[in-house]
Design a protein around this motif. Structure first.
Motif, PDB file in Angstrom:
ATOM      1  N   LEU A 313      25.785 -83.704 -48.289  1.00 43.81           N
ATOM      2  CA  LEU A 313      26.259 -83.162 -49.567  1.00 43.81           C
ATOM      3  C   LEU A 313      26.055 -84.164 -50.699  1.00 43.81           C
ATOM      4  O   LEU A 313      25.706 -83.785 -51.820  1.00 43.81           O
ATOM      5  CB  LEU A 313      27.732 -82.775 -49.460  1.00 43.81           C
ATOM      6  CG  LEU A 313      28.052 -81.598 -48.519  1.00 43.81           C
ATOM      7  CD1 LEU A 313      29.554 -81.411 -48.401  1.00 43.81           C
ATOM      8  CD2 LEU A 313      27.395 -80.324 -49.013  1.00 43.81           C
ATOM      9  N   ALA A 314      26.279 -85.439 -50.396  1.00 40.65           N
ATOM     10  CA  ALA A 314      26.070 -86.459 -51.430  1.00 40.65           C
ATOM     11  C   ALA A 314      24.598 -86.577 -51.795  1.00 40.65           C
ATOM     12  O   ALA A 314      24.248 -86.798 -52.958  1.00 40.65           O
ATOM     13  CB  ALA A 314      26.611 -87.806 -50.936  1.00 40.65           C
ATOM     14  N   ARG A 315      23.732 -86.396 -50.816  1.00 41.55           N
ATOM     15  CA  ARG A 315      22.302 -86.539 -51.073  1.00 41.55           C
ATOM     16  C   ARG A 315      21.782 -85.446 -51.990  1.00 41.55           C
ATOM     17  O   ARG A 315      20.869 -85.675 -52.780  1.00 41.55           O
ATOM     18  CB  ARG A 315      21.546 -86.520 -49.745  1.00 41.55           C
ATOM     19  CG  ARG A 315      20.052 -86.772 -49.893  1.00 41.55           C
ATOM     20  CD  ARG A 315      19.402 -86.985 -48.547  1.00 41.55           C
ATOM     21  NE  ARG A 315      17.983 -87.236 -48.675  1.00 41.55           N
ATOM     22  CZ  ARG A 315      17.173 -87.498 -47.660  1.00 41.55           C
ATOM     23  NH1 ARG A 315      17.678 -87.575 -46.439  1.00 41.55           N
ATOM     24  NH2 ARG A 315      15.890 -87.702 -47.847  1.00 41.55           N
ATOM     25  N   ILE A 316      22.340 -84.238 -51.896  1.00 39.86           N
ATOM     26  CA  ILE A 316      21.873 -83.143 -52.748  1.00 39.86           C
ATOM     27  C   ILE A 316      22.703 -83.002 -54.013  1.00 39.86           C
ATOM     28  O   ILE A 316      22.454 -82.109 -54.818  1.00 39.86           O
ATOM     29  CB  ILE A 316      21.883 -81.808 -51.972  1.00 39.86           C
ATOM     30  CG1 ILE A 316      23.314 -81.440 -51.564  1.00 39.86           C
ATOM     31  CG2 ILE A 316      20.968 -81.867 -50.773  1.00 39.86           C
ATOM     32  CD1 ILE A 316      23.424 -80.057 -50.968  1.00 39.86           C
ATOM     33  N   GLY A 317      23.720 -83.875 -54.186  1.00 39.61           N
ATOM     34  CA  GLY A 317      24.534 -83.816 -55.390  1.00 39.61           C
ATOM     35  C   GLY A 317      25.377 -82.560 -55.472  1.00 39.61           C
ATOM     36  O   GLY A 317      25.518 -81.964 -56.549  1.00 39.61           O
ATOM     37  N   ALA A 318      25.965 -82.145 -54.362  1.00 40.01           N
ATOM     38  CA  ALA A 318      26.734 -80.908 -54.325  1.00 40.01           C
ATOM     39  C   ALA A 318      28.118 -81.102 -54.932  1.00 40.01           C
ATOM     40  O   ALA A 318      28.757 -82.139 -54.721  1.00 40.01           O
ATOM     41  CB  ALA A 318      26.872 -80.416 -52.882  1.00 40.01           C
ATOM     42  N   PRO A 319      28.631 -80.113 -55.664  1.00 40.56           N
ATOM     43  CA  PRO A 319      30.004 -80.177 -56.198  1.00 40.56           C
ATOM     44  C   PRO A 319      31.018 -79.964 -55.082  1.00 40.56           C
ATOM     45  O   PRO A 319      30.654 -79.583 -53.955  1.00 40.56           O
ATOM     46  CB  PRO A 319      30.032 -79.035 -57.223  1.00 40.56           C
ATOM     47  CG  PRO A 319      28.975 -78.097 -56.786  1.00 40.56           C
ATOM     48  CD  PRO A 319      27.908 -78.921 -56.135  1.00 40.56           C
TER      49      PRO A 319
END
Length: 570
Positions: A313-319
């Protein structure tokens, strides 16, 4: 952790299979050479460390594969997953005889590793030959499917795919050819029964030993069959147990609600209910294609992301309200779920930035368009027009990317590019100016190259502006792409069209120049009205964008600390 253990144990077994097949290739030569290499390799695998590594990996992989089968809520699989599952289940019953004949005879009767004992079964009956040769293909294909599913998410995999595919096909083919060649050599030895009996006795193999090994093989096959039956029977028992823990109510839309017992992952719930839901990695948490936006009254009851999920999730910049459907097992409650990627996505989309969510960023936007394109295309064959346009797009796209920009889209004969998506505003403005300069130079080179094919030289108009815009992935299905929307994007498009009125190649806003720390001396300055914008917009009209690169000096302005760039004469 379970997924990692299963992956690494599979890699150990795949490496063992690759070495085993490579040894079979040596049977294309003398049988003694293949035997000597087999004994050297077996010395490691039969040692205490090798035994722990090999059989630890085997037990772990088989146990976790069966556990995964028991936990699977449905059998809605793609063809490659079905093939891998069937082949994996076939390895135990087909391979037990081979295992007992080799490792069992070595452990129970001190029979050294040798091809004579193994290849006798190949030449003895068609069933023995089918088992021995079929086992190699079953193990190899099962392993290759798993390796492909793991590596296809790696950016460099596509480049190595042809070579890896060639290796995956050539090795088992050569190994089978070697097995047949070795069986032929053994059959020649078997033509002399007395000599063959002496050779087997020298290895410690007698009729009693052979019968004992076959009895052991049959016993292990019965145990393996019982384990498979138990795994099948455990699935309905699991469902009964989970119903005692309440139900999960998933609302996908106003007319699509799924109610299931608590326990399965969100991806399993979707696929079990027939809801199209992507998952390139097969639900192993290695990609982000199954991500969803979660809401509803019980969203706060969801467990926190695991380390694996949080990393993706951090890698794709997810909210915060975006989760991986394959990794989250929602407890009993009511949830609203929206898949964020099209079911048709592929491996190249595995690490795409979170779609459906935008963020406001300060960026620079560039629009460019061919001037007089209608006159250029009149009287030309469609093939010729497409050829020229593609050469133009290639030149402009290369210039934009060389300056550090992102080609958003090609619109007809126009180009839209973004700068500063992941950088600072000053750098974005500087990159946009550099891209305009590079595009002008690239167009000059293209005109020289196509001078014999074009009656008129290609001309372009470029508009560049900077400001806050909403950036995110927008579109649907295969048309989903990273883009920007907002007033400043419309303004940049308006500046591109102003190049016709101002008879120049580049129109750049004062806002962008100020953010870039650049001042243009001796360049026509204009104040224009832009629809939807209050007040006048100050812009500069540059006749030839390529002259920006020919500035003789760059000096700091004592008053404002600006960089003064004086375009040279065209």
């Amino acid at each position: 952790m379970i997924g990692q253990i299963r992956l690494y144990s599979g890699l150990v077994l795949f490496g063992y299979a690759a070495l085993h097949l490579s040894n079979h290739v040596l049977l294309l030569g003398p049988l003694r050479l293949a035997n000597d290499v087999l004994a050297a390799v077996a010395a490691f695998w039969h040692s205490p460390p090798g035994t722990v590594v090999l059989y630890g990996a085997l037990l772990a992989h088989v146990a976790l594969a069966l556990w995964s089968f028991v936990r699977r809520r449905h059998l809605r699989l793609v063809r490659s997953e079905w093939l891998q599952l069937v082949l994996g289940l076939a390895i135990l019953p087909v391979g037990i005889t081979h295992f007992v004949a080799n490792r069992g005879s070595a452990e129970l009767h001190d029979v050294p590793p040798n091809y004579l004992w193994v290849l006798l079964s190949v030449g003895d009956s068609w069933l023995g030959a089918l088992q021995q040769m079929g086992l190699a293909l079953i193990v190899w294909i099962h392993g290759c499917i798993g390796i492909h599913a793991w590596l296809r998410l790696k950016p460099s995999y596509r480049r190595w795919l042809p070579s890896l595919f060639g290796f995956a096909v050539a090795l088992p083919v050569l190994a089978l050819a070697g097995t047949l060649a070795g069986a032929r050599q053994v059959s020649e030895l078997a033509a002399d029964p007395e000599r063959l009996r002496e050779m087997l006795q020298a290895l410690g193999i007698t009729a009693e030993v052979s019968q004992e090994l076959y009895r052991l093989s049959n016993l292990l096959k019965m145990i393996a069959g019982a384990i498979l039956v138990a795994a099948l029977a455990a699935r309905p028992l699991r469902d009964l147990w989970e119903r005692r823990h309440g139900v999960v109510r998933i609302r996908y839309s106003a007319d699509r609600v799924v109610v299931v017992p608590a326990g399965p992952s969100l991806l399993e719930i979707s696929r079990g209910a027939g809801v199209p839901h992507p998952g390139v990695c097969g639900g192993r948490g290695r990609c982000s294609t199954c991500r969803v936006r979660i809401g509803g009254p019980d969203r706060a009851r969801l467990p926190e992301p695991t380390t694996v999920e949080a990393k993706v999730l951090a890698r794709i910049g997810a909210p915060p309200n975006v989760r991986l459907a394959c990794q989250i097992h929602p407890p009993a409650g009511d949830y609203h779920v929206t898949p964020l990627m099209s079911p048709s996505v592929g491996p190249s989309d595995a690490w795409r930035r979170s779609s459906g969510h935008g963020s406001e960023r300060f960026i620079a936007v560039l629009f460019a368009d061919i001037r007089g394109f209608t006159a250029l295309s009149e009287g030309r064959l469609p093939f010729d027009v497409v050829f020229v346009v593609n050469r133009y797009f290639r030149a402009m796209g290369g210039a934009i990317e060389s300056a550090g920009g992102h080609v958003d889209k090609f619109i007809g004969d126009g180009v839209m590019a973004l700068f500063g998506i992941d950088g600072d505003p000053q750098r974005a403005a500087q990159q946009a100016l550099d891209a305009a300069r590079r595009m002008s130079l690239a167009l000059k080179d293209l005109n020289d190259t196509l001078s014999a094919d074009l009656d008129l030289r290609l001309r372009i108009g470029i508009g560049v502006h900077a400001g806050p815009a909403i950036v995110g992935e927008m579109g649907y299905g295969q048309a989903l792409s990273l883009t920007a929307i907002g007033d400043m994007v419309n303004t940049a498009s308006r500046l591109e069209s102003m190049t016709k009125e101002l008879a120049c190649e580049l129109v750049v806003s004062h806002d962008l120049l100020e953010r870039a720390g650049v001042m243009l001396d001796d360049v026509p300055r204009h104040e224009i009205d832009v629809r939807g914008r209050r007040g006048k917009l100050v812009v500069y009209a540059i006749a030839d964008a390529a002259t920006l690169a020919a500035a003789p000096s760059r000096a700091a302005d004592p008053a404002g600390g600006k960089t003064v760039v004086t375009p040279a004469p065209a």
